[in-house]
Write a protein that holds these residues in place. Structure first.
Motif, PDB file in Angstrom:
ATOM      1  N   GLY A  93      -2.720   3.499  27.705  1.00 48.45           N
ATOM      2  CA  GLY A  93      -3.075   2.321  28.408  1.00 48.45           C
ATOM      3  C   GLY A  93      -3.262   1.058  27.693  1.00 48.45           C
ATOM      4  O   GLY A  93      -2.856   0.934  26.391  1.00 48.45           O
ATOM      5  N   GLU A  94      -3.869   0.246  28.277  1.00 44.46           N
ATOM      6  CA  GLU A  94      -4.078  -1.381  27.876  1.00 44.46           C
ATOM      7  C   GLU A  94      -5.569  -1.334  27.226  1.00 44.46           C
ATOM      8  O   GLU A  94      -6.567  -0.978  27.595  1.00 44.46           O
ATOM      9  N   TYR A  95      -5.702  -2.201  26.104  1.00 45.94           N
ATOM     10  CA  TYR A  95      -6.688  -2.585  25.354  1.00 45.94           C
ATOM     11  C   TYR A  95      -6.926  -3.966  25.033  1.00 45.94           C
ATOM     12  O   TYR A  95      -6.205  -4.539  24.814  1.00 45.94           O
ATOM     13  N   PHE A  96      -8.153  -4.427  25.081  1.00 49.86           N
ATOM     14  CA  PHE A  96      -8.572  -5.677  24.885  1.00 49.86           C
ATOM     15  C   PHE A  96      -9.164  -5.988  23.347  1.00 49.86           C
ATOM     16  O   PHE A  96      -9.713  -4.952  22.965  1.00 49.86           O
ATOM     17  N   LEU A  97      -8.775  -7.054  22.502  1.00 47.93           N
ATOM     18  CA  LEU A  97      -9.362  -7.157  21.230  1.00 47.93           C
ATOM     19  C   LEU A  97     -10.017  -8.539  21.532  1.00 47.93           C
ATOM     20  O   LEU A  97      -9.006  -9.376  21.835  1.00 47.93           O
ATOM     21  N   MET A  98     -11.163  -8.735  21.007  1.00 50.68           N
ATOM     22  CA  MET A  98     -11.898 -10.200  21.109  1.00 50.68           C
ATOM     23  C   MET A  98     -12.158 -10.531  19.360  1.00 50.68           C
ATOM     24  O   MET A  98     -12.536  -9.655  18.579  1.00 50.68           O
ATOM     25  N   ILE A  99     -12.099 -11.793  19.126  1.00 49.67           N
ATOM     26  CA  ILE A  99     -12.477 -12.256  17.998  1.00 49.67           C
ATOM     27  C   ILE A  99     -13.321 -13.604  18.139  1.00 49.67           C
ATOM     28  O   ILE A  99     -12.882 -14.506  18.831  1.00 49.67           O
ATOM     29  N   ARG A 100     -14.229 -13.637  17.257  1.00 46.62           N
ATOM     30  CA  ARG A 100     -15.123 -14.975  17.186  1.00 46.62           C
ATOM     31  C   ARG A 100     -15.743 -15.049  15.784  1.00 46.62           C
ATOM     32  O   ARG A 100     -15.667 -14.383  15.226  1.00 46.62           O
ATOM     33  N   ASP A 101     -16.357 -16.276  15.602  1.00 47.28           N
ATOM     34  CA  ASP A 101     -16.994 -16.362  14.499  1.00 47.28           C
ATOM     35  C   ASP A 101     -18.496 -15.925  14.552  1.00 47.28           C
ATOM     36  O   ASP A 101     -19.053 -16.040  15.628  1.00 47.28           O
ATOM     37  N   HIS A 102     -18.921 -15.287  13.389  1.00 43.11           N
ATOM     38  CA  HIS A 102     -20.245 -14.772  13.396  1.00 43.11           C
ATOM     39  C   HIS A 102     -21.263 -15.624  13.850  1.00 43.11           C
ATOM     40  O   HIS A 102     -22.472 -15.418  14.654  1.00 43.11           O
ATOM     41  N   LEU A 103     -21.254 -16.742  13.621  1.00 42.38           N
ATOM     42  CA  LEU A 103     -22.420 -17.988  13.991  1.00 42.38           C
ATOM     43  C   LEU A 103     -21.588 -18.746  14.951  1.00 42.38           C
ATOM     44  O   LEU A 103     -22.247 -19.727  15.435  1.00 42.38           O
ATOM     45  N   ASN A 104     -20.648 -18.397  15.783  1.00 43.79           N
ATOM     46  CA  ASN A 104     -20.117 -19.149  16.765  1.00 43.79           C
ATOM     47  C   ASN A 104     -19.714 -20.526  16.411  1.00 43.79           C
ATOM     48  O   ASN A 104     -19.464 -21.495  17.535  1.00 43.79           O
ATOM     49  N   ARG A 105     -19.369 -20.642  15.187  1.00 43.30           N
ATOM     50  CA  ARG A 105     -18.689 -22.228  15.083  1.00 43.30           C
ATOM     51  C   ARG A 105     -17.134 -22.041  15.061  1.00 43.30           C
ATOM     52  O   ARG A 105     -16.569 -21.059  15.355  1.00 43.30           O
ATOM     53  N   GLY A 106     -16.551 -23.269  14.956  1.00 45.27           N
ATOM     54  CA  GLY A 106     -15.106 -23.209  15.116  1.00 45.27           C
ATOM     55  C   GLY A 106     -14.657 -24.497  14.626  1.00 45.27           C
ATOM     56  O   GLY A 106     -15.281 -25.591  14.332  1.00 45.27           O
ATOM     57  N   GLY A 107     -13.222 -24.633  14.413  1.00 42.48           N
ATOM     58  CA  GLY A 107     -12.683 -25.951  13.988  1.00 42.48           C
ATOM     59  C   GLY A 107     -11.204 -25.715  13.808  1.00 42.48           C
ATOM     60  O   GLY A 107     -10.667 -24.466  13.874  1.00 42.48           O
ATOM     61  N   PRO A 108     -10.520 -26.779  13.512  1.00 42.08           N
ATOM     62  CA  PRO A 108      -8.914 -26.407  13.368  1.00 42.08           C
ATOM     63  C   PRO A 108      -8.504 -25.724  12.071  1.00 42.08           C
ATOM     64  O   PRO A 108      -7.541 -25.219  11.943  1.00 42.08           O
ATOM     65  N   ASP A 109      -9.439 -25.638  11.171  1.00 41.90           N
ATOM     66  CA  ASP A 109      -9.121 -24.697   9.916  1.00 41.90           C
ATOM     67  C   ASP A 109      -9.593 -23.202  10.087  1.00 41.90           C
ATOM     68  O   ASP A 109      -9.395 -22.526   9.105  1.00 41.90           O
ATOM     69  N   PHE A 110     -10.223 -22.959  11.225  1.00 44.60           N
ATOM     70  CA  PHE A 110     -10.576 -21.437  11.381  1.00 44.60           C
ATOM     71  C   PHE A 110      -9.543 -20.693  11.887  1.00 44.60           C
ATOM     72  O   PHE A 110      -9.478 -19.888  12.823  1.00 44.60           O
ATOM     73  N   THR A 111      -8.807 -20.565  10.825  1.00 45.41           N
ATOM     74  CA  THR A 111      -7.514 -19.560  11.156  1.00 45.41           C
ATOM     75  C   THR A 111      -7.821 -18.163  10.737  1.00 45.41           C
ATOM     76  O   THR A 111      -8.576 -17.695  10.340  1.00 45.41           O
ATOM     77  N   TYR A 112      -6.993 -17.362  11.354  1.00 44.59           N
ATOM     78  CA  TYR A 112      -7.262 -15.896  11.312  1.00 44.59           C
ATOM     79  C   TYR A 112      -5.505 -15.319  11.344  1.00 44.59           C
ATOM     80  O   TYR A 112      -4.786 -15.733  12.195  1.00 44.59           O
ATOM     81  N   THR A 113      -5.529 -14.026  11.031  1.00 40.61           N
ATOM     82  CA  THR A 113      -4.589 -13.129  11.359  1.00 40.61           C
ATOM     83  C   THR A 113      -5.217 -11.805  11.374  1.00 40.61           C
ATOM     84  O   THR A 113      -6.416 -11.439  11.033  1.00 40.61           O
ATOM     85  N   ILE A 114      -4.766 -11.040  12.534  1.00 38.16           N
ATOM     86  CA  ILE A 114      -5.219  -9.523  12.849  1.00 38.16           C
ATOM     87  C   ILE A 114      -4.061  -8.490  12.723  1.00 38.16           C
ATOM     88  O   ILE A 114      -3.233  -8.769  13.507  1.00 38.16           O
ATOM     89  N   GLU A 115      -4.094  -7.681  11.806  1.00 35.94           N
ATOM     90  CA  GLU A 115      -3.011  -6.592  11.869  1.00 35.94           C
ATOM     91  C   GLU A 115      -3.500  -5.409  12.624  1.00 35.94           C
ATOM     92  O   GLU A 115      -4.737  -4.899  12.684  1.00 35.94           O
ATOM     93  N   LEU A 116      -2.678  -5.054  13.513  1.00 28.04           N
ATOM     94  CA  LEU A 116      -3.078  -3.975  14.481  1.00 28.04           C
ATOM     95  C   LEU A 116      -1.929  -2.793  14.039  1.00 28.04           C
ATOM     96  O   LEU A 116      -0.765  -3.212  14.499  1.00 28.04           O
ATOM     97  N   ALA A 117      -2.044  -1.777  13.492  1.00 33.62           N
ATOM     98  CA  ALA A 117      -1.252  -0.798  13.150  1.00 33.62           C
ATOM     99  C   ALA A 117      -1.900   0.659  13.013  1.00 33.62           C
ATOM    100  O   ALA A 117      -3.011   0.746  12.952  1.00 33.62           O
ATOM    101  N   ALA A 118      -1.007   1.731  13.403  1.00 33.92           N
ATOM    102  CA  ALA A 118      -1.282   2.988  12.861  1.00 33.92           C
ATOM    103  C   ALA A 118      -1.686   3.293  11.429  1.00 33.92           C
ATOM    104  O   ALA A 118      -1.100   2.556  10.548  1.00 33.92           O
ATOM    105  N   ARG A 119      -2.881   4.007  11.453  1.00 36.04           N
ATOM    106  CA  ARG A 119      -3.268   4.246   9.948  1.00 36.04           C
ATOM    107  C   ARG A 119      -2.111   4.859   9.246  1.00 36.04           C
ATOM    108  O   ARG A 119      -1.603   5.861   9.678  1.00 36.04           O
ATOM    109  N   THR A 120      -1.853   4.523   8.000  1.00 37.70           N
ATOM    110  CA  THR A 120      -0.780   5.134   7.376  1.00 37.70           C
ATOM    111  C   THR A 120      -1.324   5.627   5.707  1.00 37.70           C
ATOM    112  O   THR A 120      -2.637   4.964   5.597  1.00 37.70           O
TER     113      THR A 120
END
Length: 789
Positions: free
Chosen positions: A413-440
């Motif tokens: 099925g389908e799954y949601f993934l949510m990401i935010r800042d711990h203190l709910n801050r933000g800005g143009p430099d608040f970049t991120y990457t998220i790797e989603l993969a089977a554990r190898t």
């Protein structure tokens, strides 16, 4: 009698060691190198400062681009040389070590920049015997030119001022390399002031450089501008070195996208620069992981790089709007594996993604934000899109603020993934990457830290000629449970390596390096690989060195390598050997390991000896000593009742100071067998009165037959209670052990009584411990009880 494993010629060589060997300055110390950096394409005269820097032979650099010449010693605390920096040498940090004939120093760093280096102006006051700076007031700054790097020191209560001329509309960037020099806990503060002393820009810390600041502005008018640099709380000292780059270089604070694929040609957009965005087409490196990319505008490179993740997975950027779960539902679900990326671009922003997974998939979710030098402190969560059930979340991954967690998909099925800042801050430099993969499956090895807050101690493998040295790497197995071996790409001439297959249960295993008696003095930076013996799965042998580390605060500046420094040094004044155990160590048994030292003539110092590695279930004291002037020590070892039945190679490592620095050597391997005991037994609880003897009933179980008689002795009896040794045979099923309980014994309960059984195998004794935790209760005489009442 000479040990059989070493030829007589070898021991003859040892006896030739004379008092001159004792004068060797082992364990050289490199405190720092000055200057701390130089310009690409130039030659820099450098001075090495430290201790026991006698007979400097070479400098070992971990990165290409710097060659060394004209090495010479001034005295034991200082040596000089020349660093020739290639024009195409990589900018930034270059870790290195110095090798002498007697050792290899801790790792230090030298920085390569794009511009010429000048030195902060000082003068020496002969009368007061101190260094005076000539740039410590706003009214009398040191004049510098743009596109230069200043090498200075921020001392206690010191403020350094530098003035430069600029034109209206000109971009000027000033960046400090302070904590990153890896010498001192040094927190620089930087400001740019106009001619009226108004602050145009200030910075203490910036996440891009951790604790080092930068300022970057477009000059508002023609004229002079002043830079102020100091320790943030005025608590600098003579070790608070800095490099201050003042240039027309760009200084972007983030790069977009922050992810690419190895070897890919990719157009990157650099943002956050004072002069606006810039684009750059780059060919990314070919090795997966984090890559350092320098922004370059009009031929001028940024002072330090931005970070880009190189991933082998397909890449998918966020699609706005995606700040609500319902909006994410409209997305096309991403298929695994995938690397997502985006920006938490404002206060209270939340990004949602949708992905699909199969039932039972073991999935790892890994965020890279701080690793990219982003200010984002990520919090992630995964929910089942079918029923919105929370399947997992993560804030920090241990001491790493970048989130990570694993979960198994409960259904297709389908799954949601949510990401935010711990203190709910933000800005143009608040970049991120998220790797989603089977554990190898993955493997990794690393040497453990030998001392708190000293990650470099015993990280150098220095082998004296004709001797040995053991290391004990830790092995991290992820999603696999396998036997492993260690391989290398090269070793110094005359050096061999010996190890066994490390079975799947231990987390570490011993490796023994040996140097031939005629091995040339020299060193290599060797790359090691940990390998699964069956699947050919391989992993790196890593070296993570914390140059600055504080209790509770953790590392403040570190370097990462995948090569170890291995060197052959002058002969040590002693050799070690273990007398090979003639019988096995049995479960719940004990053994005395005999360690012998062969000393050079004139060497009498004490030698601290320990087992650097023990088989699982085997215990030993942390350290014993071969006393001064003596040549033998005993290491008592024991085996747990459930110690794995296995034959292993063991050695001892000894350390001593012949008079000018410590030197370490190990013994050759000997074989230790952990075996089943010959017998087991138990003793029933017994009760008696003061002055009344009693016999303990001991039940015996013969697990393996033995010849002749064994001797059983009770230990940990109450004070004054005695029991004579008892002779037993393999055929005995039970025996009675008479106890003598005198009239003056103290009443009470003893719970730690046990029996030791000595069984002979040939001419050798095998100790067993049985019936541990036997209880004996001694009560007062009835008359005494009545009298007390």
């Amino acid at each position: 009698m000479l040990p059989e494993f070493l030829p007589r010629a070898f021991w003859s060589l040892i006896t030739l060691l004379s008092l001159t060997n004792l004068a060797h300055a082992f364990d050289p110390v490199l405190s720092t190198v000055t200057p701390r950096g130089g310009q690409a394409g130039q030659q820099v005269e450098v001075t090495f400062h430290g201790d026991r820097l006698d007979e400097v032979e070479e400098v070992l650099f971990y990165r290409p681009g710097i060659t060394v010449s004209d090495l010479k010693n001034e005295n034991s605390k200082r040596a000089k040389g020349a660093f020739k920096i290639a024009a195409d040498a990589p900018l930034g940090e270059h870790p290195f070590r110095v090798r002498t004939k007697q050792g290899v120093t801790y790792q230090r760093t030298f920085w390569v920049g794009a511009f010429p280096t000048v030195t902060e102006k000082t003068s020496y006051d002969e009368k007061r015997k101190r260094t005076n700076e000539e740039n410590d007031t706003f009214e009398a700054p040191q004049r510098i030119e743009l596109n230069h790097i200043v090498h200075g020191i921020a001392r206690k209560e010191d403020a350094d001022y530098y003035v430069f001329s600029g034109k209206k509309g000109q971009r000027v960037t000033a960046e400090v390399f302070g904590m990153r020099l890896g010498r001192e806990v040094f927190d620089p503060y930087l400001a740019i002031l106009d001619s009226k002393r108004f602050e145009l820009a200030t910075c203490d810390d910036h996440v891009l450089n951790k604790r080092d600041p930068f300022v970057s502005i477009v000059l508002p008018e023609d004229g002079d501008y002043t830079l102020l640099l100091r320790e943030s709380s005025y608590q600098g000292n003579d070790n608070s070195n800095y490099l201050l780059q003042v240039s027309e270089s760009p200084r972007p604070t983030s790069v977009h996208p922050p992810v690419g694929q190895p070897g890919q040609k990719l157009e990157l957009t650099f943002k956050g620069d004072a002069a606006g965005e810039s684009k750059q087409l780059v060919t990314l490196p070919y090795t997966p992981g984090l890559a350092s990319i320098y922004a370059n505008v009009n031929g001028k490179s940024a002072p330090s790089p931005n970070q880009v993740l190189l991933t082998p997975h397909p890449i998918l950027g966020e699609t706005e709007p995606n700040n609500q779960q319902g909006l994410a539902k409209k997305q096309k679900p991403a298929a695994l594996p995938v690397t997502l990326h985006g920006v938490i671009d404002k206060q209270d922003d939340v990004d949602w993604f949708l992905f699909s997974a199969k039932k039972g998939q073991d999935i790892r979710v890994q965020v890279h934000a701080r690793a990219l030098r982003s200010p984002l402190d990520p919090v992630i969560q995964v929910r089942n899109a079918k029923d919105n059930k929370n399947l997992g979340n993560s804030d920090d991954d241990g001491n790493n603020p970048d989130s990570k967690f694993d979960f198994k998909a409960p259904e297709d099925g389908e799954y949601f993934l949510m990401i935010r800042d711990h203190l709910n801050r933000g800005g143009p430099d608040f970049t991120y990457t998220i790797e989603l993969a089977a554990r190898t499956p993955s493997l990794r090895a690393e040497l453990p830290y030998a001392s708190n807050n000293d990650s470099q101690k015993h990280r150098m493998i220095t082998i004296p000629r004709g001797n040995h040295l053991a290391i004990v790497p830790n092995v991290a197995r992820q999603n696999t449970n396998c036997d492993v071996v260690l391989e290398h790409d090269r070793l110094p001439k005359g050096v061999t390596m010996k190890s066994e297959v490390a079975p799947r249960s231990p987390v570490n295993f011993p490796i023994l390096f040996s140097a031939a008696a005629d091995a040339p003095l020299g060193a290599t930076l060797s790359r090691f690989t940990i390998k699964d013996t069956k699947s050919e799965l391989r992993g790196p042998f890593e070296e993570n060195i914390h140059h600055i580390e504080i209790n509770n605060a953790g590392p403040l500046h570190s370097t990462h390598n995948e090569r170890l420094a291995i060197s052959v040094i002058e002969e040590a004044p002693f050799h070690l050997e273990i007398v090979a155990p003639p019988v096995p160590l049995v479960r719940s048994g004990t053994m005395d390991l005999v360690v012998r030292a062969k000393r050079a003539e004139g060497f009498t110092k004490a030698i601290k000896v320990k087992l650097p590695w023990r088989p699982a279930g085997v215990g030993a004291p942390p350290e014993v000593s071969i006393p001064e002037g003596k040549s033998e020590a005993i290491i008592p070892i024991n085996a747990n009742g459930d110690a794995p039945l296995r034959t292993s190679s063991i050695c001892v490592t000894g350390e001593s100071n012949p008079g000018n620095g410590n030197v370490r050597v190990s013994s050759p391997f000997v074989t230790l067998e952990v075996a089943e005991p010959y017998l087991n037994g138990s003793i029933d609880l017994a009760t008696s009165e003061v002055g009344k003897d009693v016999a303990l009933l001991c039940e015996l179980e013969t697990l393996r037959p033995f010849e002749g008689e064994a001797e059983l002795t009770l230990h940990s009896l109450p004070h004054k209670v005695t029991a004579a040794p008892i002779k037993i045979k393999a055929s005995d099923k039970s025996i009675k052990i008479p106890l003598t309980i005198p009239a003056d014994v103290k009443p009470g309960k003893s719970k730690s009584i046990f029996a030791q059984v000595l069984i002979k195998q040939g001419n050798h004794v095998i100790p067993h411990q049985i019936a541990q935790g036997t209880t004996l209760v001694i009560t007062p005489k009835p008359a005494e009880v009545t009298a007390k009442k």
